[in-house]
Design a protein around this motif. Structure first.
Motif, PDB file in Angstrom:
ATOM      1  N   GLY A  10      54.990  20.803  41.913  1.00 28.80           N
ATOM      2  CA  GLY A  10      56.141  21.016  41.043  1.00 28.80           C
ATOM      3  C   GLY A  10      56.925  22.236  41.486  1.00 28.80           C
ATOM      4  N   LYS A  11      57.819  22.664  40.622  1.00 27.45           N
ATOM      5  CA  LYS A  11      58.670  23.814  40.923  1.00 27.45           C
ATOM      6  C   LYS A  11      57.919  25.113  40.688  1.00 27.45           C
ATOM      7  CE  LYS A  11      62.957  21.496  39.737  1.00 27.45           C
ATOM      8  NZ  LYS A  11      64.166  21.512  38.919  1.00 27.45           N
ATOM      9  N   ILE A  12      58.435  26.181  41.326  1.00 27.11           N
ATOM     10  CA  ILE A  12      57.903  27.517  41.048  1.00 27.11           C
ATOM     11  C   ILE A  12      58.332  27.879  39.629  1.00 27.11           C
ATOM     12  CG2 ILE A  12      58.009  29.958  41.672  1.00 27.11           C
ATOM     13  CD1 ILE A  12      58.630  29.083  44.541  1.00 27.11           C
ATOM     14  N   PRO A  13      57.394  28.169  38.743  1.00 26.59           N
ATOM     15  CA  PRO A  13      57.761  28.458  37.353  1.00 26.59           C
ATOM     16  C   PRO A  13      58.615  29.722  37.246  1.00 26.59           C
ATOM     17  CG  PRO A  13      55.375  28.202  37.596  1.00 26.59           C
ATOM     18  CD  PRO A  13      55.953  28.217  38.956  1.00 26.59           C
ATOM     19  N   GLU A  14      59.726  29.624  36.544  1.00 30.43           N
ATOM     20  CA  GLU A  14      60.601  30.784  36.357  1.00 30.43           C
ATOM     21  C   GLU A  14      59.903  31.871  35.544  1.00 30.43           C
ATOM     22  OE1 GLU A  14      64.565  31.100  35.989  1.00 30.43           O
ATOM     23  OE2 GLU A  14      65.070  29.322  37.128  1.00 30.43           O
ATOM     24  N   GLN A  15      58.866  31.510  34.807  1.00 33.33           N
ATOM     25  CA  GLN A  15      58.136  32.494  34.014  1.00 33.33           C
ATOM     26  C   GLN A  15      57.477  33.549  34.908  1.00 33.33           C
ATOM     27  OE1 GLN A  15      58.026  29.241  33.658  1.00 33.33           O
ATOM     28  NE2 GLN A  15      58.457  28.753  31.532  1.00 33.33           N
ATOM     29  N   LEU A  16      57.213  33.194  36.165  1.00 37.06           N
ATOM     30  CA  LEU A  16      56.644  34.173  37.094  1.00 37.06           C
ATOM     31  C   LEU A  16      57.569  35.372  37.277  1.00 37.06           C
ATOM     32  CD1 LEU A  16      55.075  32.083  40.015  1.00 37.06           C
ATOM     33  CD2 LEU A  16      53.892  33.552  38.403  1.00 37.06           C
ATOM     34  N   THR A  17      58.862  35.135  37.148  1.00 40.39           N
ATOM     35  CA  THR A  17      59.821  36.222  37.357  1.00 40.39           C
ATOM     36  C   THR A  17      59.819  37.239  36.222  1.00 40.39           C
ATOM     37  OG1 THR A  17      61.638  34.978  36.365  1.00 40.39           O
ATOM     38  CG2 THR A  17      61.323  34.741  38.737  1.00 40.39           C
ATOM     39  N   SER A  18      59.084  36.965  35.169  1.00 39.86           N
ATOM     40  CA  SER A  18      58.986  37.939  34.076  1.00 39.86           C
ATOM     41  C   SER A  18      57.788  38.873  34.256  1.00 39.86           C
ATOM     42  CB  SER A  18      58.899  37.222  32.730  1.00 39.86           C
ATOM     43  OG  SER A  18      57.733  36.438  32.663  1.00 39.86           O
ATOM     44  N   LEU A  19      57.010  38.686  35.311  1.00 38.76           N
ATOM     45  CA  LEU A  19      55.883  39.571  35.602  1.00 38.76           C
ATOM     46  C   LEU A  19      56.407  40.763  36.403  1.00 38.76           C
ATOM     47  CD1 LEU A  19      53.288  36.832  36.636  1.00 38.76           C
ATOM     48  CD2 LEU A  19      53.463  37.997  34.435  1.00 38.76           C
ATOM     49  N   LEU A  20      57.085  41.665  35.735  1.00 38.83           N
ATOM     50  CA  LEU A  20      57.853  42.716  36.388  1.00 38.83           C
ATOM     51  C   LEU A  20      56.999  43.683  37.204  1.00 38.83           C
ATOM     52  CD1 LEU A  20      60.380  43.484  33.518  1.00 38.83           C
ATOM     53  CD2 LEU A  20      60.571  41.841  35.391  1.00 38.83           C
ATOM     54  N   GLY A  21      55.751  43.847  36.885  1.00 38.30           N
ATOM     55  CA  GLY A  21      54.887  44.766  37.625  1.00 38.30           C
ATOM     56  C   GLY A  21      54.196  44.136  38.823  1.00 38.30           C
ATOM     57  N   LEU A  22      54.483  42.875  39.085  1.00 42.92           N
ATOM     58  CA  LEU A  22      53.823  42.143  40.165  1.00 42.92           C
ATOM     59  C   LEU A  22      54.156  42.754  41.517  1.00 42.92           C
ATOM     60  CD1 LEU A  22      51.998  39.625  40.293  1.00 42.92           C
ATOM     61  CD2 LEU A  22      54.039  38.294  40.735  1.00 42.92           C
ATOM     62  N   ARG A  23      53.117  43.002  42.326  1.00 45.41           N
ATOM     63  CA  ARG A  23      53.324  43.596  43.650  1.00 45.41           C
ATOM     64  C   ARG A  23      53.049  42.609  44.770  1.00 45.41           C
ATOM     65  NH1 ARG A  23      54.263  49.036  43.287  1.00 45.41           N
ATOM     66  NH2 ARG A  23      53.641  50.002  41.350  1.00 45.41           N
ATOM     67  N   VAL A  24      52.175  41.637  44.525  1.00 41.37           N
ATOM     68  CA  VAL A  24      51.826  40.640  45.538  1.00 41.37           C
ATOM     69  C   VAL A  24      51.904  39.263  44.898  1.00 41.37           C
ATOM     70  CG1 VAL A  24      49.994  39.792  47.051  1.00 41.37           C
ATOM     71  CG2 VAL A  24      50.281  42.247  46.739  1.00 41.37           C
ATOM     72  N   LEU A  25      52.610  38.344  45.555  1.00 42.41           N
ATOM     73  CA  LEU A  25      52.689  36.964  45.088  1.00 42.41           C
ATOM     74  C   LEU A  25      52.471  36.051  46.287  1.00 42.41           C
ATOM     75  CD1 LEU A  25      53.172  34.885  42.875  1.00 42.41           C
ATOM     76  CD2 LEU A  25      55.626  35.088  43.328  1.00 42.41           C
ATOM     77  N   ASN A  26      51.363  35.306  46.259  1.00 44.74           N
ATOM     78  CA  ASN A  26      51.037  34.385  47.343  1.00 44.74           C
ATOM     79  C   ASN A  26      50.892  32.989  46.756  1.00 44.74           C
ATOM     80  OD1 ASN A  26      50.095  32.964  49.529  1.00 44.74           O
ATOM     81  ND2 ASN A  26      48.485  34.422  50.054  1.00 44.74           N
ATOM     82  N   LEU A  27      51.877  32.140  47.046  1.00 44.16           N
ATOM     83  CA  LEU A  27      51.850  30.748  46.604  1.00 44.16           C
ATOM     84  C   LEU A  27      51.788  29.815  47.814  1.00 44.16           C
ATOM     85  CD1 LEU A  27      54.609  30.936  43.851  1.00 44.16           C
ATOM     86  CD2 LEU A  27      52.153  30.884  43.509  1.00 44.16           C
ATOM     87  N   SER A  28      51.290  30.307  48.925  1.00 44.19           N
ATOM     88  CA  SER A  28      51.294  29.534  50.163  1.00 44.19           C
ATOM     89  C   SER A  28      50.307  28.376  50.125  1.00 44.19           C
ATOM     90  CB  SER A  28      50.968  30.445  51.353  1.00 44.19           C
ATOM     91  OG  SER A  28      49.658  30.944  51.245  1.00 44.19           O
ATOM     92  N   GLU A  29      50.554  27.396  50.988  1.00 44.26           N
ATOM     93  CA  GLU A  29      49.698  26.228  51.202  1.00 44.26           C
ATOM     94  C   GLU A  29      49.403  25.474  49.896  1.00 44.26           C
ATOM     95  OE1 GLU A  29      46.536  26.628  54.106  1.00 44.26           O
ATOM     96  OE2 GLU A  29      47.322  28.612  54.600  1.00 44.26           O
ATOM     97  N   ASN A  30      50.466  25.180  49.160  1.00 46.94           N
ATOM     98  CA  ASN A  30      50.395  24.350  47.976  1.00 46.94           C
ATOM     99  C   ASN A  30      51.338  23.175  48.184  1.00 46.94           C
ATOM    100  OD1 ASN A  30      48.595  25.592  45.870  1.00 46.94           O
ATOM    101  ND2 ASN A  30      49.864  27.369  46.322  1.00 46.94           N
ATOM    102  N   HIS A  31      51.715  22.516  47.143  1.00 49.00           N
ATOM    103  CA  HIS A  31      52.644  21.381  47.212  1.00 49.00           C
ATOM    104  C   HIS A  31      53.864  21.653  46.333  1.00 49.00           C
ATOM    105  CE1 HIS A  31      49.520  19.201  49.309  1.00 49.00           C
ATOM    106  NE2 HIS A  31      48.676  19.541  48.352  1.00 49.00           N
ATOM    107  N   LEU A  32      54.333  22.907  46.349  1.00 47.95           N
ATOM    108  CA  LEU A  32      55.463  23.302  45.517  1.00 47.95           C
ATOM    109  C   LEU A  32      56.751  22.723  46.082  1.00 47.95           C
ATOM    110  CD1 LEU A  32      54.464  27.010  44.897  1.00 47.95           C
ATOM    111  CD2 LEU A  32      54.303  25.109  43.287  1.00 47.95           C
ATOM    112  N   THR A  33      57.623  22.272  45.181  1.00 51.98           N
ATOM    113  CA  THR A  33      58.897  21.682  45.573  1.00 51.98           C
ATOM    114  C   THR A  33      60.022  22.403  44.841  1.00 51.98           C
ATOM    115  OG1 THR A  33      58.737  20.034  43.819  1.00 51.98           O
ATOM    116  CG2 THR A  33      57.908  19.401  45.992  1.00 51.98           C
ATOM    117  N   GLY A  34      61.239  22.047  45.145  1.00 51.46           N
ATOM    118  CA  GLY A  34      62.393  22.631  44.464  1.00 51.46           C
ATOM    119  C   GLY A  34      62.887  23.880  45.156  1.00 51.46           C
ATOM    120  N   LYS A  35      63.776  24.564  44.484  1.00 53.83           N
ATOM    121  CA  LYS A  35      64.389  25.763  45.025  1.00 53.83           C
ATOM    122  C   LYS A  35      63.595  27.005  44.647  1.00 53.83           C
ATOM    123  CE  LYS A  35      69.101  23.999  44.944  1.00 53.83           C
ATOM    124  NZ  LYS A  35      70.477  24.256  44.536  1.00 53.83           N
ATOM    125  N   ILE A  36      63.781  28.056  45.436  1.00 53.22           N
ATOM    126  CA  ILE A  36      63.223  29.364  45.088  1.00 53.22           C
ATOM    127  C   ILE A  36      64.063  29.891  43.922  1.00 53.22           C
ATOM    128  CG2 ILE A  36      62.789  31.705  45.904  1.00 53.22           C
ATOM    129  CD1 ILE A  36      62.702  30.514  48.767  1.00 53.22           C
TER     130      ILE A  36
END
Length: 191
Positions: A10-36
């Protein structure tokens, strides 16, 4: 947050963008579709972003150039298209492998030139304008605004002098005093 190799789809959840303190985000090697998500720039403290080996498509969001702490970045092996961004921190990340496998991406650091790069070969300054063109668009706007801008400025100044008698008198007294000072200083300098 490392969610790599989890068969996410599915798409990258927009809710991830509310994790303001996030320093590392690794979503590699999945089946994500849609736009960044465009709101990815809200993750202002992000130091590492890996979205490689998914089926993401569309252009790289302009807002990604606002991620100023990125030291690791990978968008390889997706279906992204358009011009690679070169603003701010992304200018430093010049390894072509971070964009490989996106056949419709173009621009530096890849060897594929974009159509707009054929006419203009000058490098983009850090924090500069992302869109390149020959400058004619800006010149048209400049010259079309020059006349009305002059007219508004001229009438704003002269209109006040015409309508306000006290300001007109004060202005002419000021000009007269400046003329006298200049004349006096020129005469005094000759002696």
């Amino acid at each position: 947050m490392d969610l790599s190799r989890n068969n996410l789809s599915g798409k990258i959840p927009e809710q991830l963008t509310s994790l303001l303190g996030l320093r590392v985000l690794n979503l590699s090697e999945n089946h994500l579709t849609g736009k960044i998500p465009d709101k990815i720039s809200k993750l202002a403290l992000l130091e590492s972003l890996d979205l490689s080996r998914n089926q993401l498509w569309g252009t790289i969001p302009l807002s990604m150039s606002n991620l100023t702490f990125l030291s690791y970045f990978n968008l390889s092996n997706n279906n992204l298209l358009g011009k690679i961004l070169l603003g701010n921190q992304l200018q430093i990340l010049q390894d072509p492998s971070i964009y490989m496998g996106n056949n419709d991406l173009c621009g530096l650091p890849l060897s594929d030139k974009c159509d707009s790069d054929v006419t203009s070969q000058s490098p983009m300054p850090v924090g500069g304008d992302i869109k390149k063109d020959d400058g004619t668009h800006e010149m048209v706007w400049f010259y079309s605004a020059l006349g009305p801008g002059f007219a508004v400025g001229f009438w704003a100044f002269c209109g006040v002098l015409v309508l306000k008698k006290a300001w007109r008198i004060a202005y002419y007294c000021f000009v007269d005093e400046m003329k006298e000072r200049l004349l006096y200083s020129c005469l005094f300098a000759r002696r």
